[in-house]
Design a protein around this motif. Sequence first.
Motif: not given
Length: 396
Positions: A66-73, A81-89
């Motif tokens: 999947g893709e995650a958008p940049l945060v604050n460039d 922002e994306d790592l912990v939600p993926e670990l939760v899943r």
Amino acid sequence: MSGQGRFPEPPVVIVGGLHADARRAAVARLLADVPGSVVLHHDLATATAGTVVRTVRDATGILAAGEAPLVNDCACCALREDLVPELVRLAEAGGTPLAVVELWDSVEPKAMAEVVTAGGFTVAGVITAVDPALVLPYLGNGDDLAEGGLAAAATDQRTVADTFARQLEYASVLALADSLPGSPEADEEDHELLAQLHPTARRVPIGHGNPAGAPHASPELARAALAGFDVEAAAAAQHPACALLPAEADAHGVATLVWHRRRPFHPERLYAALEDLTCAAARSRGRFWLAGKGDTLLHWDAAGGALCVESAGPWLASLPDAAWELVPPVRRAAAALDWHPEHGDRCQHLVFTSPGLDRDGLERLLESCLLTDAEYAAGQAAWDRLPPAFDTLLEV
């Protein structure tokens, strides 16, 4: 989700390092050692297009992407922002004995270990994968990460050398991938340099090739990786005020000089010697005391021919007694070890590590930068009147 969530959480092992081939070999070894383990990887190479590509895979191949958008460039911010939600899943899906977070080339493990811990997961180990033959070339590479397409943000001003040094020195385990295709053969000097740069790390040879296909894959890397990791202690070991610095050593053509003194540097003489001191060793670091700045603990961090000098807060001796209760115990313990009846914890504690180190010449140069007997005897009021040679460097 936190440690009290309803799903059992897999232990997390972070694998990083600028040596991409070595890092991939280490991840493949973990997949072989721990059947059923899953690897999460965020590829920051696509950040210029505005996204970070995420893959989840096991020993058989890619399970999801999947893709995650940049945060604050910032690509690293997107990863956070994306790592912990993926670990939760992954935890919710269940059945995963180990989650391996494979960091992209220039991502530093300290920040990610702290993100994982803050997310309620247990960091069981931090591995930096290394090709021993490339340690000295990377420590000597003062190029900006951006020049090699390795910057994690438009504002990323790190160099290859300082990034590699931090990756190396933070990890509890160094996975050594010798004789990788296209890489020169490592020798005793290469291995000794690693040993002196990070003497407390567990060094695990992993070879190369296809470990998943090896009939008798050794589980040594997995055992080392799962031995436990204290994120708070690791941060303290990197802090200039209480850093766990290497000890004196001299073997196989590599030497480490530990230089400890109890009087301040003369600002002008030290400033004039900075280039020679920075180039005297492949790696140097520590804390120092500058006459005229008796309240400020200064951090010395050099690699790749470049030096970073910055304030690391106050010396404890400059704080009122009441403030000591606010200082972490490890910081107070470090100050106690350096305590002097007159100057408190103010001191010079610099460490230089390099092949072919000119120890005598380096010591003479350092000694020449200290206050002379007469200057020292003149006292604090006289020191405060010395030219502020470091003000520009410290952006005072």
